[in-house]
Design an enzyme around this catalytic site. Structure first.
Site, PDB file in Angstrom:
ATOM      1  N   THR A  83      35.297  39.194  33.882  1.00  0.00           N
ATOM      2  CA  THR A  83      36.353  38.504  34.623  1.00  0.00           C
ATOM      3  C   THR A  83      36.799  39.361  35.817  1.00  0.00           C
ATOM      4  O   THR A  83      36.770  40.583  35.759  1.00  0.00           O
ATOM      5  CB  THR A  83      37.567  38.198  33.734  1.00  0.00           C
ATOM      6  OG1 THR A  83      38.206  39.426  33.339  1.00  0.00           O
ATOM      7  CG2 THR A  83      37.155  37.429  32.478  1.00  0.00           C
ATOM      8  N   GLY A  84      37.186  38.677  36.894  1.00  0.00           N
ATOM      9  CA  GLY A  84      37.632  39.390  38.080  1.00  0.00           C
ATOM     10  C   GLY A  84      36.561  40.285  38.661  1.00  0.00           C
ATOM     11  O   GLY A  84      36.843  41.402  39.101  1.00  0.00           O
ATOM     12  N   ALA A  85      35.324  39.788  38.712  1.00  0.00           N
ATOM     13  CA  ALA A  85      34.189  40.634  39.093  1.00  0.00           C
ATOM     14  C   ALA A  85      33.858  40.583  40.577  1.00  0.00           C
ATOM     15  O   ALA A  85      32.858  41.161  40.998  1.00  0.00           O
ATOM     16  CB  ALA A  85      32.954  40.236  38.282  1.00  0.00           C
ATOM     17  N   ASN A  86      34.685  39.930  41.382  1.00  0.00           N
ATOM     18  CA  ASN A  86      34.352  39.833  42.802  1.00  0.00           C
ATOM     19  C   ASN A  86      34.705  41.103  43.585  1.00  0.00           C
ATOM     20  O   ASN A  86      34.294  41.263  44.725  1.00  0.00           O
ATOM     21  CB  ASN A  86      35.044  38.632  43.448  1.00  0.00           C
ATOM     22  CG  ASN A  86      36.548  38.670  43.302  1.00  0.00           C
ATOM     23  OD1 ASN A  86      37.074  38.236  42.291  1.00  0.00           O
ATOM     24  ND2 ASN A  86      37.255  39.206  44.291  1.00  0.00           N
ATOM     25  N   SER A  87      35.458  42.025  42.966  1.00  0.00           N
ATOM     26  CA  SER A  87      35.825  43.254  43.669  1.00  0.00           C
ATOM     27  C   SER A  87      36.153  44.358  42.667  1.00  0.00           C
ATOM     28  O   SER A  87      36.226  44.119  41.455  1.00  0.00           O
ATOM     29  CB  SER A  87      37.037  43.013  44.584  1.00  0.00           C
ATOM     30  OG  SER A  87      38.188  42.685  43.811  1.00  0.00           O
ATOM     31  N   GLY A  88      36.378  45.561  43.198  1.00  0.00           N
ATOM     32  CA  GLY A  88      36.858  46.668  42.378  1.00  0.00           C
ATOM     33  C   GLY A  88      35.945  47.056  41.234  1.00  0.00           C
ATOM     34  O   GLY A  88      34.719  46.960  41.315  1.00  0.00           O
ATOM     35  N   TYR A 241      54.843  44.899  33.679  1.00  0.00           N
ATOM     36  CA  TYR A 241      53.442  45.319  33.741  1.00  0.00           C
ATOM     37  C   TYR A 241      53.089  46.154  32.516  1.00  0.00           C
ATOM     38  O   TYR A 241      52.046  45.937  31.875  1.00  0.00           O
ATOM     39  CB  TYR A 241      53.185  46.132  35.010  1.00  0.00           C
ATOM     40  CG  TYR A 241      51.791  46.731  35.062  1.00  0.00           C
ATOM     41  CD1 TYR A 241      50.676  45.916  35.265  1.00  0.00           C
ATOM     42  CD2 TYR A 241      51.584  48.101  34.884  1.00  0.00           C
ATOM     43  CE1 TYR A 241      49.391  46.455  35.305  1.00  0.00           C
ATOM     44  CE2 TYR A 241      50.310  48.647  34.925  1.00  0.00           C
ATOM     45  CZ  TYR A 241      49.221  47.822  35.133  1.00  0.00           C
ATOM     46  OH  TYR A 241      47.942  48.358  35.158  1.00  0.00           O
TER      47      TYR A 241
END
Length: 359
Positions: A83-88, A241
């Site tokens: 998940t959230g693999a488009n950056s970082g 957070y």
């Protein structure tokens, strides 16, 4: 003692104090945790005894490929989701898993950035049709369950699930279901995704792995304050957070306990303090913060190392319910180890989903 183990020992001692109910002690401990992260990051860049992250990742990939052939379960027949693999670090994690042979699904909210990431990964690795983009908005339970349904229509098994995506210290915002954003994305969305895919994760003969990302920020709260999650008037971007990250750790430990006796393992990772897009909600100039953080924090490849280690390394096979920092086991927050607290969070999350989302 290695630099990594020494840093973990220091942080463990500080973290014990960070869970205190005393706000002054929490603040001092939090400063200590952040300072130790920065000192480790800087020291690791200049310590010749510390192997570079790229070489360690190459070794992990090689060992994973050798192990898959030994088990007669080629990685090329396996599926992974990040998940959230488009950056970082999500991008770097997806790259390593794809290089190890897995068909790797980038589960992303922003499809344009996701398409760019797939193109970049294909170009950098030279691997055609190895990376696939699927839409997933963790701030929408409808999107999460839609993703699960589409995945199951196409694939009968899942070998690796990396719960990587997250937000940090954002102003008070709500998910599409009306849940506080940090708790909703960091915990609830991944809870729904992981539990919804369990039947596919239980299929692989040689086992599957779930990696849940958390943060040392979890130690900045003594407990999971459910009232703070639900009451807007109590919202504090830093404390909320910390609560969301403690929820990640507690959920990972709870899921591992529930899956004992199966071939599914669940481990929890702190990637370290990384110069990534997570800083976009931190006060001050975002560009300035990113620039400074690049000097004192780990880069994205180094930040992805522990996640990649837990997802691929044969050394972790069969290990479950453990918190890792710098590829080493580390003590968890006492709340995460408390079965009553685990069950409380699980029940709270299930009720929250039932109340907020009507299928």
């Amino acid at each position: 003692m290695s630099l990594a183990s020494g840093a973990n020992t220091v942080q463990s001692l500080i973290a014990k104090q960070a869970t205190s109910q005393n706000k002054a002690v929490q603040l001092l401990s939090g400063t200590g945790i952040l300072s130790s992260e920065i000192l480790y990051a800087v020291a690791s860049k200049f310590d010749p005894s510390v192997p570079r992250a790229t070489s360690r990742i190459d070794r992990i990939i090689m060992d994973s490929c050798h192990q898959s052939l030994k088990n007669k379960q080629p990685n090329e027949q396996k599926i992974a989701i990040v998940t959230g693999a488009n950056s970082g670090i999500g991008f770097e994690t997806a790259k390593a898993i794809g290089r190890a042979g897995f068909h790797t699904i980038l589960a992303c909210r922003n499809m344009q950035l996701g398409e760019e990431a797939v193109e970049k990964l294909t170009r950098q690795t030279g691997l055609e049709n190895r990376f696939e983009l699927m839409h997933l908005d963790l701030a929408s339970l409808e999107s999460v369950y839609g993703f699960i349904e589409k995945f199951k229509q196409k694939w009968q098994h899942l070998d690796i699930l990396v719960c990587n995506a997250g937000v940090m210290a954002c102003p008070l915002m709500k998910t599409k279901d009306g849940i506080e954003m940090q708790f909703g994305i960091n915990h609830v969305g991944h809870f729904a995704l992981s539990t919804g895919l369990l039947d596919r994760l239980e299929k692989p003969e040689d086992g599957s792995r779930i990696v849940v990302l958390t943060s040392m920020g979890a130690f900045m709260t003594p407990d999971i304050n459910f009232e703070r999650i639900e009451k807007d008037s109590m919202y504090d971007r830093s404390l909320n957070y910390a609560i969301s990250k403690l929820a990640n750790m507690t959920f990972g430990a709870s899921l591992a306990r529930k899956l004992e006796g199966t071939k599914v393992t669940v481990n929890i990772a702190h990637p370290g303090s990384i110069a990534t897009n997570l800083f976009q909600h931190v006060g001050g100039s975002y560009r300035l913060i990113r620039g400074i953080s690049g000097l004192f924090l780990l880069d994205q490849v180094a930040g992805a190392l522990t996640t990649i280690y837990l997802a691929l390394d044969p050394q972790v096979e069969g290990i479950s319910g453990v918190f890792f920092n710098r590829c080493l086991q580390m003590n968890m927050h006492p709340v995460a180890l408390d079965i009553a607290e685990q069950d409380k969070l699980w029940a709270f999350t299930e009720k929250l989903i039932a109340d907020k989302y009507k299928k």
